[in-house]
Design a protein around this motif. Structure first.
Motif, short mmCIF file in Angstrom:
data_model
loop_
_atom_site.label_atom_id
_atom_site.label_comp_id
_atom_site.label_asym_id
_atom_site.label_seq_id
_atom_site.Cartn_x
_atom_site.Cartn_y
_atom_site.Cartn_z
N TYR A 78 -2.31 2.20 12.23
CA TYR A 78 -2.70 1.41 11.28
C TYR A 78 -1.78 0.54 10.90
CZ TYR A 78 -0.05 4.82 8.26
OH TYR A 78 0.93 5.47 7.71
N TRP A 79 -2.24 -0.80 10.58
CA TRP A 79 -1.31 -1.87 10.19
C TRP A 79 -0.69 -1.53 8.83
CZ3 TRP A 79 -0.38 -4.80 14.01
CH2 TRP A 79 -1.50 -5.14 14.95
N LEU A 80 0.59 -2.14 8.72
CA LEU A 80 1.05 -2.03 7.47
C LEU A 80 1.03 -3.89 7.14
CD1 LEU A 80 4.31 -0.12 8.38
CD2 LEU A 80 2.05 0.32 7.17
N ALA A 81 1.25 -4.13 5.90
CA ALA A 81 1.13 -5.54 5.23
C ALA A 81 2.66 -5.91 5.14
CB ALA A 81 0.26 -5.56 3.96
N THR B 34 -2.45 -10.03 22.90
CA THR B 34 -3.70 -11.03 22.37
C THR B 34 -4.89 -10.93 23.36
OG1 THR B 34 -2.80 -12.93 23.43
CG2 THR B 34 -2.01 -12.75 21.14
N SER B 35 -4.57 -10.62 24.64
CA SER B 35 -5.66 -11.03 25.48
C SER B 35 -6.76 -9.64 25.49
CB SER B 35 -5.21 -10.93 27.18
OG SER B 35 -4.35 -9.72 27.24
N GLY B 36 -6.38 -8.39 24.76
CA GLY B 36 -7.29 -7.53 24.66
C GLY B 36 -7.83 -7.28 23.35
N SER B 37 -8.84 -6.29 23.26
CA SER B 37 -9.59 -6.01 21.95
C SER B 37 -8.88 -4.83 21.20
CB SER B 37 -10.69 -5.56 22.27
OG SER B 37 -11.49 -6.78 22.74
N TYR B 38 -7.53 -5.32 20.68
CA TYR B 38 -6.76 -4.11 20.09
C TYR B 38 -6.84 -4.46 18.64
CZ TYR B 38 -4.78 -3.39 24.56
OH TYR B 38 -4.17 -3.08 26.14
N TRP B 39 -7.50 -3.26 17.89
CA TRP B 39 -7.42 -3.24 16.63
C TRP B 39 -6.98 -1.90 16.08
CZ3 TRP B 39 -11.77 -3.57 19.85
CH2 TRP B 39 -12.36 -2.31 19.84
N PHE B 40 -6.36 -2.05 14.80
CA PHE B 40 -5.85 -0.70 14.31
C PHE B 40 -6.55 -0.60 12.86
CE2 PHE B 40 -1.62 -1.69 16.86
CZ PHE B 40 -2.01 -1.36 17.92
N GLY B 41 -6.30 0.42 12.27
CA GLY B 41 -6.67 0.75 11.13
C GLY B 41 -6.24 0.02 9.95
N PHE B 42 -6.82 0.15 8.92
CA PHE B 42 -6.42 -0.51 7.54
C PHE B 42 -6.28 0.60 6.53
CE2 PHE B 42 -8.21 -2.06 3.24
CZ PHE B 42 -7.15 -2.59 3.06
N ARG B 43 -5.26 0.75 5.77
CA ARG B 43 -5.14 1.95 4.78
C ARG B 43 -4.90 1.26 3.36
NH1 ARG B 43 -0.73 6.58 5.65
NH2 ARG B 43 -2.24 8.53 4.46
N PRO B 44 -6.00 1.23 2.51
CA PRO B 44 -5.88 1.14 1.18
C PRO B 44 -4.99 1.71 0.54
CG PRO B 44 -7.75 1.72 1.63
CD PRO B 44 -7.35 2.05 2.91
N VAL B 45 -4.51 0.79 -0.66
CA VAL B 45 -3.81 1.71 -1.63
C VAL B 45 -4.43 1.26 -2.92
CG1 VAL B 45 -1.63 1.93 -2.84
CG2 VAL B 45 -1.69 1.93 -0.45
N VAL B 46 -4.54 2.16 -3.97
CA VAL B 46 -5.03 1.62 -5.38
C VAL B 46 -4.24 2.20 -6.31
CG1 VAL B 46 -7.41 1.58 -4.54
CG2 VAL B 46 -6.75 3.53 -5.44
N GLU B 47 -3.96 1.52 -7.35
CA GLU B 47 -3.08 1.91 -8.53
C GLU B 47 -4.00 2.30 -9.65
OE1 GLU B 47 0.13 -0.17 -11.65
OE2 GLU B 47 0.65 -0.24 -9.50
#
Length: 295
Positions: A221-224, A259-272
């Motif tokens: 998963y991605w980190l911002a 960038t040439s392939g279909s690579y997508w990772f998870g998005f992990r939300p945080v709430v306060e």
């Protein structure tokens, strides 16, 4: 409320003494020595004849109601307690971010989110990267951070409820993706309990033990968080908990995404959550996890 109750309790004895003194000092009291009982002694109160026994019975009844009120207050305090005072990092919390209105396919181009099903709760984990093991999915919300000074609790999704595509072909895409990820967090704010949302960051995961499933459970998963800004790269969490960079070309060894392939990772939300949110104790969330119930 408590001070009022205490004053009432302290004045019980004075009320009784006052009644007796009043009986002695008034001329309306008549009794014989053999009749000196609470039931036999009478006096006039508000123009009506009553007895000491009746007055005491009334006082006892009122005192009992005060006692019942004190008990209710004590029971309420036991049942309604601050969440921040009881949870620990990693605990599940029965937080509800709502449901998806419509389904979206896994993203295949830069800057897009997707991968969720229609009419499913946003607390549900989804499969993003090809080959991800479905058995590793974790649903719900967990405690990421606790601030005792402000009595606030920060939650993080146990899994990844969406997927995000970051191609990493230019430095402008780095900053745009960070904005996209953090901005997406607003989709998970339940205004009854939470104040704001964002994406998880490298600073967040660096505080978590690499072996903990709070950090990774076999997903990417991605980190911002920018890697070597300005550049095209973002930090992300690998399946074993390591933090790697999205660079070109892709390889399992370096953890780089092409960038040439279909690579997508998870998005992990945080709430306060809002300050001073309370809980009624342990129960289960909608996914069956043992979780703290929000009051």
């Amino acid at each position: 409320m408590k001070s009022i109750v205490n004053k009432i309790m302290k004045n019980k004895l004075w009320v009784i003494c006052g009644l007796i003194v009043g009986i002695i000092l008034t001329n309306v009291v008549t009794y014989g020595a053999s009749e000196l009982t609470s039931d036999g002694v009478s006096y006039t109160k508000d123009g009506k004849l009553t007895t000491v026994k009746q007055a005491l019975d009334d006082l006892i009844t009122k005192s009992s109601k005060v006692d019942d009120l004190e008990k209710q207050i004590a029971d309420y305090k036991k049942l309604t307690i601050y969440l921040a005072d009881n949870v620990k990092v990693g605990d599940y919390v029965a937080y509800d971010a709502g449901s998806w209105d419509k389904a979206t396919a896994n993203p295949s181009s830069y800057g897009n989110f997707g991968g969720n099903a229609a009419n499913t709760n946003k607390g549900k984990d989804v499969l993003c990267y090809p080959g991800q093991n479905e058995a590793t999915l974790l649903n719900g919300w967990r405690v990421l951070e606790i601030n005792q000074n402000t009595k606030t609790v920060t939650l993080v999704h146990a899994g990844t409820p969406e997927c995000y595509y970051h191609s990493g072909s230019s430095s402008s895409e780095q900053s745009t993706s960070i904005n996209n990820l953090n901005g997406r967090g607003s989709q998970y704010v339940n205004q009854t309990y939470a104040t704001k949302g964002r994406s998880i960051t490298k600073e967040d995961v660096d505080k978590i033990d690499i072996t903990s499933d709070l950090r990774s459970h076999g997903v990417r998963y991605w980190l911002a968080s920018a890697y070597n800004a300005p550049s095209a790269n973002l930090w992300y969490v690998y399946i074993d908990g390591r933090t790697l960079s999205s660079c070109v070309p892709w390889s399992e060894e370096t953890g780089c995404a092409t960038t040439s392939g279909s690579y997508w990772f998870g998005f992990r939300p945080v709430v306060e959550l809002k300050a001073n949110i309370k809980t009624t104790g342990k129960g289960t969330d909608m996914f069956g996890n043992p979780a703290w119930i929000l009051a």
